[in-house]
Write a protein that holds these residues in place. Structure first.
Motif, PDB file in Angstrom:
ATOM      1  N   ILE A 123      -5.588   9.854   2.247  1.00  0.00           N
ATOM      2  CA  ILE A 123      -6.125   9.955   0.883  1.00  0.00           C
ATOM      3  C   ILE A 123      -4.966  10.244  -0.067  1.00  0.00           C
ATOM      4  CG2 ILE A 123      -7.749  11.203  -0.619  1.00  0.00           C
ATOM      5  CD1 ILE A 123      -9.100  12.171   2.060  1.00  0.00           C
ATOM      6  N   LEU A 124      -4.961   9.554  -1.183  1.00  0.00           N
ATOM      7  CA  LEU A 124      -3.917   9.753  -2.192  1.00  0.00           C
ATOM      8  C   LEU A 124      -4.603  10.046  -3.518  1.00  0.00           C
ATOM      9  CD1 LEU A 124      -0.909   9.423  -3.058  1.00  0.00           C
ATOM     10  CD2 LEU A 124      -1.383   6.997  -3.370  1.00  0.00           C
ATOM     11  N   THR A 125      -4.472  11.274  -4.005  1.00  0.00           N
ATOM     12  CA  THR A 125      -5.166  11.647  -5.243  1.00  0.00           C
ATOM     13  C   THR A 125      -4.161  11.698  -6.380  1.00  0.00           C
ATOM     14  OG1 THR A 125      -6.515  13.057  -3.846  1.00  0.00           O
ATOM     15  CG2 THR A 125      -6.801  13.334  -6.189  1.00  0.00           C
ATOM     16  N   GLY A 137       0.842  -1.202   0.000  1.00  0.00           N
ATOM     17  CA  GLY A 137       0.000   0.000   0.000  1.00  0.00           C
ATOM     18  C   GLY A 137       0.875   1.249   0.000  1.00  0.00           C
ATOM     19  N   ARG A 138       0.428   2.271  -0.737  1.00  0.00           N
ATOM     20  CA  ARG A 138       1.274   3.444  -0.925  1.00  0.00           C
ATOM     21  C   ARG A 138       0.630   4.714  -0.381  1.00  0.00           C
ATOM     22  NH1 ARG A 138       2.674   4.495  -6.745  1.00  0.00           N
ATOM     23  NH2 ARG A 138       0.431   4.282  -6.954  1.00  0.00           N
ATOM     24  N   GLY A 139       1.468   5.561   0.193  1.00  0.00           N
ATOM     25  CA  GLY A 139       1.042   6.901   0.565  1.00  0.00           C
ATOM     26  C   GLY A 139       1.571   7.887  -0.452  1.00  0.00           C
ATOM     27  N   ARG A 140       1.600   9.161  -0.084  1.00  0.00           N
ATOM     28  CA  ARG A 140       2.161  10.151  -1.000  1.00  0.00           C
ATOM     29  C   ARG A 140       3.676   9.986  -1.039  1.00  0.00           C
ATOM     30  NH1 ARG A 140       0.502  15.697   1.189  1.00  0.00           N
ATOM     31  NH2 ARG A 140       1.001  14.632   3.109  1.00  0.00           N
ATOM     32  N   ALA A 178      -1.954  -4.121  15.403  1.00  0.00           N
ATOM     33  CA  ALA A 178      -1.924  -4.431  13.963  1.00  0.00           C
ATOM     34  C   ALA A 178      -1.066  -3.427  13.191  1.00  0.00           C
ATOM     35  CB  ALA A 178      -3.342  -4.426  13.398  1.00  0.00           C
ATOM     36  N   PHE A 179      -0.848  -2.256  13.773  1.00  0.00           N
ATOM     37  CA  PHE A 179      -0.049  -1.241  13.073  1.00  0.00           C
ATOM     38  C   PHE A 179       1.434  -1.493  13.299  1.00  0.00           C
ATOM     39  CE2 PHE A 179      -4.002   1.159  14.092  1.00  0.00           C
ATOM     40  CZ  PHE A 179      -4.423   1.372  12.793  1.00  0.00           C
ATOM     41  N   GLU A 180       2.236  -1.134  12.311  1.00  0.00           N
ATOM     42  CA  GLU A 180       3.682  -1.201  12.502  1.00  0.00           C
ATOM     43  C   GLU A 180       4.063  -0.310  13.679  1.00  0.00           C
ATOM     44  OE1 GLU A 180       5.623  -0.077   8.872  1.00  0.00           O
ATOM     45  OE2 GLU A 180       4.879  -1.892   7.898  1.00  0.00           O
ATOM     46  N   SER A 219       6.268   1.771  14.239  1.00  0.00           N
ATOM     47  CA  SER A 219       6.644   3.164  13.958  1.00  0.00           C
ATOM     48  C   SER A 219       5.435   4.110  13.907  1.00  0.00           C
ATOM     49  CB  SER A 219       7.403   3.243  12.631  1.00  0.00           C
ATOM     50  OG  SER A 219       6.569   2.754  11.595  1.00  0.00           O
ATOM     51  N   ILE A 220       4.225   3.565  13.712  1.00  0.00           N
ATOM     52  CA  ILE A 220       3.065   4.467  13.631  1.00  0.00           C
ATOM     53  C   ILE A 220       2.051   4.236  14.768  1.00  0.00           C
ATOM     54  CG2 ILE A 220       3.229   4.876  11.145  1.00  0.00           C
ATOM     55  CD1 ILE A 220       0.861   2.906  10.795  1.00  0.00           C
ATOM     56  N   GLN A 221       2.440   3.399  15.732  1.00  0.00           N
ATOM     57  CA  GLN A 221       1.460   3.095  16.788  1.00  0.00           C
ATOM     58  C   GLN A 221       1.074   4.312  17.631  1.00  0.00           C
ATOM     59  OE1 GLN A 221       2.397  -0.422  19.045  1.00  0.00           O
ATOM     60  NE2 GLN A 221       2.115  -1.749  17.268  1.00  0.00           N
ATOM     61  N   ASN A 253      -4.704  15.908   3.437  1.00  0.00           N
ATOM     62  CA  ASN A 253      -5.241  14.579   3.108  1.00  0.00           C
ATOM     63  C   ASN A 253      -5.379  13.627   4.285  1.00  0.00           C
ATOM     64  OD1 ASN A 253      -2.471  14.190   3.457  1.00  0.00           O
ATOM     65  ND2 ASN A 253      -2.550  12.342   2.239  1.00  0.00           N
ATOM     66  N   ASP A 254      -5.313  14.147   5.507  1.00  0.00           N
ATOM     67  CA  ASP A 254      -5.426  13.247   6.659  1.00  0.00           C
ATOM     68  C   ASP A 254      -6.764  13.441   7.357  1.00  0.00           C
ATOM     69  OD1 ASP A 254      -2.858  12.498   6.187  1.00  0.00           O
ATOM     70  OD2 ASP A 254      -1.987  13.504   7.943  1.00  0.00           O
ATOM     71  N   ILE A 255      -7.337  12.344   7.823  1.00  0.00           N
ATOM     72  CA  ILE A 255      -8.501  12.458   8.697  1.00  0.00           C
ATOM     73  C   ILE A 255      -8.091  11.889  10.050  1.00  0.00           C
ATOM     74  CG2 ILE A 255     -10.898  11.774   9.060  1.00  0.00           C
ATOM     75  CD1 ILE A 255     -11.220  11.771   6.027  1.00  0.00           C
ATOM     76  N   GLY A 267      -7.335   7.369  -4.000  1.00  0.00           N
ATOM     77  CA  GLY A 267      -6.991   6.230  -3.146  1.00  0.00           C
ATOM     78  C   GLY A 267      -7.398   6.549  -1.719  1.00  0.00           C
ATOM     79  N   ILE A 268      -8.177   5.652  -1.131  1.00  0.00           N
ATOM     80  CA  ILE A 268      -8.712   5.901   0.208  1.00  0.00           C
ATOM     81  C   ILE A 268      -8.327   4.744   1.120  1.00  0.00           C
ATOM     82  CG2 ILE A 268     -10.861   6.146   1.548  1.00  0.00           C
ATOM     83  CD1 ILE A 268     -12.146   7.274  -1.050  1.00  0.00           C
ATOM     84  N   GLY A 269      -7.658   5.053   2.204  1.00  0.00           N
ATOM     85  CA  GLY A 269      -7.316   4.033   3.197  1.00  0.00           C
ATOM     86  C   GLY A 269      -7.959   4.406   4.519  1.00  0.00           C
ATOM     87  N   VAL A 270      -8.879   3.570   4.991  1.00  0.00           N
ATOM     88  CA  VAL A 270      -9.525   3.849   6.285  1.00  0.00           C
ATOM     89  C   VAL A 270      -9.209   2.692   7.243  1.00  0.00           C
ATOM     90  CG1 VAL A 270     -11.690   4.413   7.478  1.00  0.00           C
ATOM     91  CG2 VAL A 270     -11.479   4.890   5.031  1.00  0.00           C
ATOM     92  N   ASN A 271      -8.630   3.031   8.390  1.00  0.00           N
ATOM     93  CA  ASN A 271      -8.405   2.017   9.424  1.00  0.00           C
ATOM     94  C   ASN A 271      -9.736   1.779  10.121  1.00  0.00           C
ATOM     95  OD1 ASN A 271      -5.627   2.172   8.867  1.00  0.00           O
ATOM     96  ND2 ASN A 271      -5.392   3.889  10.285  1.00  0.00           N
ATOM     97  N   VAL A 272     -10.255   0.567   9.998  1.00  0.00           N
ATOM     98  CA  VAL A 272     -11.608   0.327  10.539  1.00  0.00           C
ATOM     99  C   VAL A 272     -11.573  -0.544  11.795  1.00  0.00           C
ATOM    100  CG1 VAL A 272     -13.942  -0.465  10.025  1.00  0.00           C
ATOM    101  CG2 VAL A 272     -12.574   0.570   8.213  1.00  0.00           C
TER     102      VAL A 272
END
Ligand code: BT5
Length: 329
Positions: A193-195, A121-124, A221-223, A225-227, A181-183, A210-215
């Motif tokens: 969000i990646l447009t 999965g890719r971000g900006r 579950a997160f790496e 580095s981003i916990q 692009n962050d919620i 591109g829409i990624g929502v953590n549900v």
């Protein structure tokens, strides 16, 4: 819209909301034999649905699997074009890459590529996006609005408003938008969000949102580095969320606000965006490709550009940046 017989049967079972659906009635309506109905029901069960046959009454849908297949999303969908073609993967590298190829091949406006899991999965700026299997919404939406390329970036803001509205409606949580692009919920990132744009000088061929929502992820579950910076809807409200329903709601608002934007310009979107944002009025650090600016976020312009008042008093507009919120003005 091309709905298969299997989808039609499933849709009837879902819409019956626990009441039995008569096999004979299905056969008559769809103009196929009872045996064919039975075969389709078996195939639906193989997808993880639990169906009970009640003598003389019909079939009752007992439980639905937690998956984001077209069969699950489409019955929840209240759109004209968005999500009417859904390309589903249990796993893929990135829905964004598949959608870009499809857009080049001429996929129609509103085509959605969605996956249970992304392995890349890719971000900006080629950053990576954590996309745990079966726990989030990882989707790319191909749209073909009649706008010129210079306005395409505004679709990031249109999308942010749409996703915020959908999350709010499905969960009662109150997400906030951090430009661009962050919620965030409680200051942590729940959606990115990646447009991306396919265009000539003066015409947009397609925009791939591109829409990624953590549900439904737990924090583990997160790496690592981003916990500290990431969260999921489940972490925030303690409940599992129906991902198909949320995906359908996102598509609904994306179509609604996308159309509003194309017809009436950015002004009505700007008002909605402002009501959900957590950037304006804050002291921020904006890191662009060229420089780092610090100051107070004054607002967004009618083009969606963020205006920052630097400590020197100078006002600068940024088109794209990573924003760090430093606190109150
Ligand atoms: C974004 O980039 O926020 C855009 C993310 C878009 C993801 C979707 S999923 C469907 C489609 N297919 C794809 O391959 N991508 C799109 P950016 O602003 O650059 O943020 C990336 C940064 O967010 C990373 O460097 C991490 O710090 C952080 N991050 C990564 N995964 C995260 C997650 N699941 N939740 C919260 N933060 C995350």
């Amino acid at each position: 819209m091309n709905i298969s017989i299997k989808e039609k049967i499933l849709s009837q079972l879902i819409n019956a909301k626990g009441e039995p659906v008569s096999g004979q009635k299905l056969a008559d309506e769809l103009n196929i034999s009872r045996t064919m109905i039975w075969k389709h029901l078996k195939s639906i069960e193989e997808d993880g649905y639990v169906i009970e046959a009640i003598k003389k009454k019909g079939y009752v849908l007992q439980s639905i699997p937690d998956i984001v297949t077209p069969e699950q999303i489409i019955p929840n969908l209240n759109t004209k074009q968005l999500g009417r073609t859904i390309d589903y993967y249990t796993t893929c590298e990135s829905t964004q890459i598949i959608a870009a190829d499809k857009a080049r091949e001429g996929a129609p406006h509103g085509t959605v590529v969605i996956a249970e899991e992304q392995t890349d999965g890719r971000g900006r700026l080629d950053r990576s996006w954590n996309s745990t299997a079966n726990k989030g919404i990882w989707m790319s939406v191909i749209i073909r609005p009649a706008i010129s390329p210079q306005f395409a970036a505004q679709f990031t803001l249109v999308s942010a408003v749409a996703i915020t509205q959908a999350i709010q409606e499905v969960t009662n949580l109150t997400p906030e938008i951090k430009w661009p692009n962050d919620i965030l919920i409680n200051g942590k990132k729940v959606t990115g969000i990646l447009t991306e744009l396919q265009a000539d000088m003066d015409i947009v061929h397609s925009i791939i949102i591109g829409i990624g929502v953590n549900v439904n992820q737990e924090l583990s579950a997160f790496e690592e580095s981003i916990q500290k910076t990431a969260t999921s809807l489940k972490i925030e409200n303690g409940e599992e969320i129906d991902r198909s329903l949320l995906a359908a709601k996102i598509l609904y608002y994306l179509e609604k606000y996308g159309d509003l934007y194309v017809e009436n310009g950015f002004k009505p979107i700007k008002i909605l965006w402002e009501s959900h944002n957590c950037t304006i009025g804050k002291r921020i650090r904006a890191t662009t490709l060229r420089e780092t600016l610090e100051g107070v976020a004054l607002g967004i312009t009618n083009d969606g550009v963020l205006e920052i008042k630097l400590d020197s008093g100078e006002i600068r507009g940024v088109y794209s940046a990573d924003i760090h919120l430093l606190g109150k003005n």
